[in-house]
Design a protein around this motif. Sequence first.
Motif, short mmCIF file in Angstrom:
data_model
loop_
_atom_site.label_atom_id
_atom_site.label_comp_id
_atom_site.label_asym_id
_atom_site.label_seq_id
_atom_site.Cartn_x
_atom_site.Cartn_y
_atom_site.Cartn_z
N GLY A 184 0.79 -1.22 0.00
CA GLY A 184 0.00 0.00 0.00
C GLY A 184 0.83 1.27 0.00
N VAL A 185 0.11 2.38 0.08
CA VAL A 185 0.74 3.70 0.08
C VAL A 185 -0.01 4.61 1.05
N GLU A 186 0.67 5.67 1.44
CA GLU A 186 0.03 6.76 2.18
C GLU A 186 -0.03 7.97 1.27
N LEU A 187 -1.21 8.58 1.16
CA LEU A 187 -1.43 9.69 0.25
C LEU A 187 -1.64 11.00 1.00
N ASP A 188 -1.27 12.07 0.33
CA ASP A 188 -1.56 13.42 0.81
C ASP A 188 -2.69 13.98 -0.05
N VAL A 191 -0.04 -7.64 10.18
CA VAL A 191 1.03 -6.67 9.91
C VAL A 191 0.49 -5.24 9.92
N LEU A 192 -0.83 -5.09 9.75
CA LEU A 192 -1.42 -3.75 9.73
C LEU A 192 -1.77 -3.23 11.13
N GLN A 193 -1.56 -4.00 12.16
CA GLN A 193 -2.00 -3.59 13.48
C GLN A 193 -1.50 -2.20 13.89
N PRO A 194 -0.22 -1.86 13.70
CA PRO A 194 0.22 -0.50 14.05
C PRO A 194 -0.49 0.58 13.24
N ILE A 195 -0.78 0.28 11.98
CA ILE A 195 -1.48 1.22 11.11
C ILE A 195 -2.94 1.35 11.51
N ARG A 217 -24.28 -18.20 -13.17
CA ARG A 217 -23.50 -18.00 -11.96
C ARG A 217 -22.91 -16.60 -11.95
N GLN A 218 -23.24 -15.82 -10.92
CA GLN A 218 -22.71 -14.48 -10.75
C GLN A 218 -22.17 -14.35 -9.33
N ASP A 219 -21.04 -13.73 -9.19
CA ASP A 219 -20.43 -13.61 -7.87
C ASP A 219 -19.74 -12.26 -7.72
N ARG A 220 -19.57 -11.87 -6.49
CA ARG A 220 -18.83 -10.65 -6.15
C ARG A 220 -17.60 -11.07 -5.38
N ILE A 221 -16.42 -10.92 -6.02
CA ILE A 221 -15.18 -11.33 -5.37
C ILE A 221 -14.15 -10.20 -5.31
N ASP A 222 -14.53 -9.02 -5.80
CA ASP A 222 -13.65 -7.84 -5.78
C ASP A 222 -14.30 -6.79 -4.89
N PHE A 223 -13.52 -6.21 -3.98
CA PHE A 223 -14.10 -5.38 -2.93
C PHE A 223 -13.28 -4.12 -2.69
N ILE A 224 -13.94 -3.13 -2.10
CA ILE A 224 -13.27 -1.96 -1.52
C ILE A 224 -13.78 -1.83 -0.09
N TYR A 225 -12.93 -2.19 0.85
CA TYR A 225 -13.24 -2.08 2.27
C TYR A 225 -12.63 -0.80 2.82
N TYR A 226 -13.18 -0.31 3.95
CA TYR A 226 -12.57 0.86 4.57
C TYR A 226 -12.84 0.90 6.06
N LYS A 227 -12.02 1.69 6.75
CA LYS A 227 -12.13 1.82 8.21
C LYS A 227 -11.57 3.17 8.63
N GLY A 228 -12.24 3.82 9.58
CA GLY A 228 -11.80 5.11 10.10
C GLY A 228 -12.92 6.12 10.11
N ASN A 229 -13.04 6.88 11.21
CA ASN A 229 -14.19 7.79 11.33
C ASN A 229 -14.08 9.06 10.50
N LYS A 230 -12.95 9.25 9.81
CA LYS A 230 -12.83 10.41 8.92
C LYS A 230 -13.25 10.08 7.48
N LEU A 231 -13.64 8.84 7.27
CA LEU A 231 -13.97 8.36 5.93
C LEU A 231 -15.39 7.82 5.92
N SER A 246 -7.21 8.72 12.90
CA SER A 246 -6.53 9.94 12.45
C SER A 246 -6.09 9.81 10.99
N ILE A 247 -5.74 8.59 10.58
CA ILE A 247 -5.38 8.32 9.18
C ILE A 247 -6.19 7.12 8.72
N PRO A 248 -7.30 7.33 8.02
CA PRO A 248 -8.17 6.22 7.63
C PRO A 248 -7.49 5.27 6.65
N VAL A 249 -8.04 4.06 6.56
CA VAL A 249 -7.46 3.00 5.75
C VAL A 249 -8.50 2.46 4.77
#
Length: 300
Positions: free
Chosen positions: A110-114, A164-168, A247-261, A174-177
Amino acid sequence: MVLAMLCACTPQSQQSEAVEELKVLSWNVWHGGHSEAYPGKSCEGTMGILKKSEADVILMIETYGCSDQVADHLGYYHRLLSSNLSIYSRYPILKTYTFPDSIATFNFGGVELDVNGKRVRVFDTWLHYLPDMRLVPTEKTEAEILAWDDEGTRDEEIKRILSVLQPILAEVDSIPVIIGGDFNDHSHLDWTEATKNMYNHGGAVVNWTVSKIMEEAGFKDSFRELHPDPVKELGPTWYWTGDDKNRQDRIDFIYYKGNKLKAIESGSYNADLPGYLDFYGEKFFYASDHGFVITTFSLK
């Protein structure tokens, strides 16, 4: 001069409270969008769709050699995380995150964006494609189906990613994911009592491991959040390509977390191969075996 004076007089507190919109697109483009099956116009169609989307951030899977070409076409910053994963951004990239000792860069990074002074962390994901989700043994019990699913490595991969994302994630308010990509797995939000006799689910109701783990970790599925009824809108990103065309399925996602998002709009787009996609008033050759997801967020 008047504009400059107005800007100078804007209180700092109001500037910090301004809300941005951030449009994120996640797409497995199938071997860089220029597979041998559809040469030439395939790459042109893929880049045309990406540009027409006006997405601020693109999470690409199966990049395979087209990273620079796409970035140049869009005029975006980008990071090639591996031959498989790349991220493109309208906004400057401040940091790059990889965790090769825990999860391969082929699978995650991943990356961090401004974003005009607001920081957001965005991660691209590919979980293993086996066992093949098109072959779900729907005639079995839920426990047996989950055991079949967990014979692969997707459950362990998502656990390593979240570990591995636990610190993030500790800084998420403060910095949503945002975590998007090709998860190669279904969602428990789609395989419900209401849909068990639809979409070739074979009567099965399944609490799929990966999506449940993401939910338990506090992540929201942006598409399903805004389209809560899978009966009315499944949002498929994958179609069975064998004899059964239902047969139709949803296997691609955009998840998010953080109260600023907050997700404010989300759509799923797909086309049969070979074919064309009517997208925002234009037709583009569609060169992928996956659909893509676009979610627009408000960012405080």
